[in-house]
Write a protein that holds these residues in place. Structure first.
Motif, PDB file in Angstrom:
ATOM      1  N   VAL A   1      48.241  56.284  13.288  1.00  0.00           N
ATOM      2  CA  VAL A   1      49.184  57.082  12.584  1.00  0.00           C
ATOM      3  C   VAL A   1      48.309  58.311  11.998  1.00  0.00           C
ATOM      4  CG1 VAL A   1      50.836  57.308  10.505  1.00  0.00           C
ATOM      5  CG2 VAL A   1      50.928  55.503  12.452  1.00  0.00           C
ATOM      6  N   ARG A   2      47.285  58.046  11.551  1.00  0.00           N
ATOM      7  CA  ARG A   2      46.506  59.401  10.787  1.00  0.00           C
ATOM      8  C   ARG A   2      45.994  60.128  11.693  1.00  0.00           C
ATOM      9  NH1 ARG A   2      44.147  55.047   8.313  1.00  0.00           N
ATOM     10  NH2 ARG A   2      42.009  55.298   9.493  1.00  0.00           N
ATOM     11  N   LYS A   3      45.828  59.653  13.078  1.00  0.00           N
ATOM     12  CA  LYS A   3      45.287  60.751  13.972  1.00  0.00           C
ATOM     13  C   LYS A   3      46.375  61.380  14.664  1.00  0.00           C
ATOM     14  CE  LYS A   3      42.563  57.404  16.177  1.00  0.00           C
ATOM     15  NZ  LYS A   3      41.902  56.828  17.128  1.00  0.00           N
ATOM     16  N   PHE A   4      47.605  61.066  14.498  1.00  0.00           N
ATOM     17  CA  PHE A   4      48.704  61.545  15.259  1.00  0.00           C
ATOM     18  C   PHE A   4      49.133  62.941  14.306  1.00  0.00           C
ATOM     19  CE2 PHE A   4      53.112  61.956  16.534  1.00  0.00           C
ATOM     20  CZ  PHE A   4      53.000  61.844  18.028  1.00  0.00           C
ATOM     21  N   PRO A   5      49.523  64.095  15.171  1.00  0.00           N
ATOM     22  CA  PRO A   5      49.854  65.236  14.438  1.00  0.00           C
ATOM     23  C   PRO A   5      51.100  65.045  13.396  1.00  0.00           C
ATOM     24  CG  PRO A   5      49.841  65.559  16.746  1.00  0.00           C
ATOM     25  CD  PRO A   5      49.723  64.163  16.584  1.00  0.00           C
ATOM     26  N   ARG A   6      50.918  65.756  12.324  1.00  0.00           N
ATOM     27  CA  ARG A   6      52.304  65.888  11.435  1.00  0.00           C
ATOM     28  C   ARG A   6      53.352  66.310  12.127  1.00  0.00           C
ATOM     29  NH1 ARG A   6      50.912  65.774   5.936  1.00  0.00           N
ATOM     30  NH2 ARG A   6      48.851  64.938   5.302  1.00  0.00           N
ATOM     31  N   ALA A   7      54.771  65.919  11.710  1.00  0.00           N
ATOM     32  CA  ALA A   7      55.829  66.416  12.021  1.00  0.00           C
ATOM     33  C   ALA A   7      55.991  67.812  12.764  1.00  0.00           C
ATOM     34  CB  ALA A   7      57.118  66.110  11.266  1.00  0.00           C
ATOM     35  N   GLN A   8      55.611  68.651  11.840  1.00  0.00           N
ATOM     36  CA  GLN A   8      55.713  70.259  11.997  1.00  0.00           C
ATOM     37  C   GLN A   8      54.784  70.780  13.293  1.00  0.00           C
ATOM     38  OE1 GLN A   8      57.836  72.223  10.649  1.00  0.00           O
ATOM     39  NE2 GLN A   8      57.195  73.788  12.443  1.00  0.00           N
ATOM     40  N   ALA A   9      53.622  70.070  13.356  1.00  0.00           N
ATOM     41  CA  ALA A   9      52.686  70.329  14.320  1.00  0.00           C
ATOM     42  C   ALA A   9      53.061  69.785  15.663  1.00  0.00           C
ATOM     43  CB  ALA A   9      51.271  69.524  13.998  1.00  0.00           C
ATOM     44  N   LEU A  10      53.649  68.374  15.663  1.00  0.00           N
ATOM     45  CA  LEU A  10      54.295  67.961  16.845  1.00  0.00           C
ATOM     46  C   LEU A  10      55.483  68.809  17.343  1.00  0.00           C
ATOM     47  CD1 LEU A  10      54.731  65.871  19.143  1.00  0.00           C
ATOM     48  CD2 LEU A  10      55.818  64.596  17.662  1.00  0.00           C
ATOM     49  N   ALA A  11      56.351  69.489  16.372  1.00  0.00           N
ATOM     50  CA  ALA A  11      57.368  70.315  16.845  1.00  0.00           C
ATOM     51  C   ALA A  11      56.659  71.751  17.612  1.00  0.00           C
ATOM     52  CB  ALA A  11      58.100  70.732  15.448  1.00  0.00           C
ATOM     53  N   GLU A  12      55.599  71.990  17.061  1.00  0.00           N
ATOM     54  CA  GLU A  12      55.134  73.127  17.532  1.00  0.00           C
ATOM     55  C   GLU A  12      54.559  72.983  18.941  1.00  0.00           C
ATOM     56  OE1 GLU A  12      52.185  74.611  14.640  1.00  0.00           O
ATOM     57  OE2 GLU A  12      53.785  74.868  12.987  1.00  0.00           O
ATOM     58  N   GLU A  13      53.935  71.747  19.160  1.00  0.00           N
ATOM     59  CA  GLU A  13      53.651  71.117  20.532  1.00  0.00           C
ATOM     60  C   GLU A  13      54.614  71.521  21.577  1.00  0.00           C
ATOM     61  OE1 GLU A  13      50.454  70.506  21.888  1.00  0.00           O
ATOM     62  OE2 GLU A  13      49.567  71.543  20.167  1.00  0.00           O
ATOM     63  N   MET A  14      55.848  70.915  20.931  1.00  0.00           N
ATOM     64  CA  MET A  14      56.828  70.780  21.922  1.00  0.00           C
ATOM     65  C   MET A  14      57.367  72.361  22.302  1.00  0.00           C
ATOM     66  SD  MET A  14      59.104  67.465  20.199  1.00  0.00           S
ATOM     67  CE  MET A  14      60.441  67.616  21.626  1.00  0.00           C
ATOM     68  N   ARG A  15      57.351  73.077  21.344  1.00  0.00           N
ATOM     69  CA  ARG A  15      57.778  74.359  21.733  1.00  0.00           C
ATOM     70  C   ARG A  15      56.768  75.067  22.661  1.00  0.00           C
ATOM     71  NH1 ARG A  15      58.612  74.530  15.912  1.00  0.00           N
ATOM     72  NH2 ARG A  15      60.753  74.131  15.631  1.00  0.00           N
ATOM     73  N   ALA A  16      55.498  74.841  22.525  1.00  0.00           N
ATOM     74  CA  ALA A  16      54.342  75.285  23.247  1.00  0.00           C
ATOM     75  C   ALA A  16      54.485  74.982  24.859  1.00  0.00           C
ATOM     76  CB  ALA A  16      52.872  74.914  22.687  1.00  0.00           C
ATOM     77  N   VAL A  17      54.806  73.705  25.135  1.00  0.00           N
ATOM     78  CA  VAL A  17      55.120  73.355  26.510  1.00  0.00           C
ATOM     79  C   VAL A  17      56.585  73.613  27.119  1.00  0.00           C
ATOM     80  CG1 VAL A  17      53.589  71.450  25.957  1.00  0.00           C
ATOM     81  CG2 VAL A  17      55.908  71.143  25.840  1.00  0.00           C
TER      82      VAL A  17
ATOM     83  N   PHE B   1      63.226  68.389  14.164  1.00  0.00           N
ATOM     84  CA  PHE B   1      63.025  67.090  13.578  1.00  0.00           C
ATOM     85  C   PHE B   1      63.505  66.776  12.438  1.00  0.00           C
ATOM     86  CE2 PHE B   1      59.544  69.713  11.783  1.00  0.00           C
ATOM     87  CZ  PHE B   1      59.465  69.125  10.365  1.00  0.00           C
ATOM     88  N   GLU B   2      63.561  65.373  12.286  1.00  0.00           N
ATOM     89  CA  GLU B   2      64.204  64.926  11.115  1.00  0.00           C
ATOM     90  C   GLU B   2      63.307  63.592  10.356  1.00  0.00           C
ATOM     91  OE1 GLU B   2      68.425  62.753   9.652  1.00  0.00           O
ATOM     92  OE2 GLU B   2      68.286  63.315  11.727  1.00  0.00           O
ATOM     93  N   TYR B   3      62.917  63.834   9.331  1.00  0.00           N
ATOM     94  CA  TYR B   3      62.249  62.776   8.595  1.00  0.00           C
ATOM     95  C   TYR B   3      63.262  61.468   8.290  1.00  0.00           C
ATOM     96  CZ  TYR B   3      58.278  65.501   7.578  1.00  0.00           C
ATOM     97  OH  TYR B   3      57.265  66.461   7.732  1.00  0.00           O
ATOM     98  N   LEU B   4      62.776  60.329   8.729  1.00  0.00           N
ATOM     99  CA  LEU B   4      63.625  59.125   8.355  1.00  0.00           C
ATOM    100  C   LEU B   4      62.645  58.276   7.470  1.00  0.00           C
ATOM    101  CD1 LEU B   4      64.767  58.562  11.884  1.00  0.00           C
ATOM    102  CD2 LEU B   4      66.179  59.614  10.221  1.00  0.00           C
ATOM    103  N   THR B   5      63.380  57.150   6.875  1.00  0.00           N
ATOM    104  CA  THR B   5      62.537  56.359   5.825  1.00  0.00           C
ATOM    105  C   THR B   5      61.517  56.980   5.005  1.00  0.00           C
ATOM    106  OG1 THR B   5      62.974  54.728   7.866  1.00  0.00           O
ATOM    107  CG2 THR B   5      61.465  53.867   6.032  1.00  0.00           C
ATOM    108  N   PHE B   6      61.987  57.930   4.260  1.00  0.00           N
ATOM    109  CA  PHE B   6      61.240  58.970   3.581  1.00  0.00           C
ATOM    110  C   PHE B   6      60.051  59.514   4.068  1.00  0.00           C
ATOM    111  CE2 PHE B   6      62.959  55.117   1.109  1.00  0.00           C
ATOM    112  CZ  PHE B   6      63.651  55.750   0.160  1.00  0.00           C
ATOM    113  N   GLY B   7      60.142  59.628   5.238  1.00  0.00           N
ATOM    114  CA  GLY B   7      59.122  60.369   5.966  1.00  0.00           C
ATOM    115  C   GLY B   7      58.086  59.583   6.710  1.00  0.00           C
ATOM    116  N   ILE B   8      58.356  58.155   6.522  1.00  0.00           N
ATOM    117  CA  ILE B   8      57.159  57.400   7.453  1.00  0.00           C
ATOM    118  C   ILE B   8      57.485  57.419   9.023  1.00  0.00           C
ATOM    119  CG2 ILE B   8      56.815  54.706   7.805  1.00  0.00           C
ATOM    120  CD1 ILE B   8      57.363  54.271   4.892  1.00  0.00           C
ATOM    121  N   VAL B   9      58.724  57.863   9.387  1.00  0.00           N
ATOM    122  CA  VAL B   9      58.847  58.226  10.727  1.00  0.00           C
ATOM    123  C   VAL B   9      59.452  59.517  10.660  1.00  0.00           C
ATOM    124  CG1 VAL B   9      59.028  55.760  11.500  1.00  0.00           C
ATOM    125  CG2 VAL B   9      61.013  56.694  10.853  1.00  0.00           C
ATOM    126  N   ALA B  10      59.697  60.172  12.057  1.00  0.00           N
ATOM    127  CA  ALA B  10      60.347  61.434  12.331  1.00  0.00           C
ATOM    128  C   ALA B  10      60.842  61.334  13.743  1.00  0.00           C
ATOM    129  CB  ALA B  10      59.442  62.490  12.165  1.00  0.00           C
TER     130      ALA B  10
END
Length: 125
Positions: free
Chosen positions: A87-103, A110-119
């Motif tokens: 989880v620590r190595k995985f991109p933060r939610a905003q960065a993953l959204a940017e990667e999705m746009r880039a491809v 994106f929507e945070y769930l469980t206080f942001g533990i998941v998105a």
């Protein structure tokens, strides 16, 4: 490489698996490839809580307490140490959204769930 023709799926989902890909960008490109125009990708993945105080609390729990509990119950703390490390190595939610746009995904949200533990991320081809 999915054994699926280009543009053949209406929906593709991944739940708690994208962080295990060897190459996130390549995985997103492959998801985009197999979707029909107008098709949607939905990715549910662990994230970093946006609230710094809660993030600290959650990280402390997941790195110190969870592995001990897991080791006591299962006899193997290694499996329970892998989860917070991945989880620590995985991109933060905003960065993953940017990667999705880039491809090439559009309408990326994106929507945070469980206080942001998941998105939950969604994007349309």
């Amino acid at each position: 490489q999915l054994p699926v023709r280009d543009g053949s799926l209406d929906l593709i989902t991944v739940a708690f698996g994208l962080r295990n890909f060897a190459n996130y960008r390549r995985g997103l490109e492959e998801m985009h490839r197999v979707l029909k125009p107008g098709g949607m990708a939905a990715i549910l993945e662990f994230s970093t809580p946006p609230n710094p105080a809660f993030a600290w609390l959650y990280n402390s729990y997941s790195m110190k307490i969870l592995p001990r509990i897991g080791a006591a119950i299962s006899g193997s703390g290694e499996a329970y140490s892998y989860l917070p490390a991945s989880v620590r190595k995985f991109p933060r939610a905003q960065a993953l959204a940017e990667e999705m746009r880039a491809v090439g995904f559009r309408e990326v949200r994106f929507e945070y769930l469980t206080f942001g533990i998941v998105a939950l991320h969604t994007g349309v081809k």
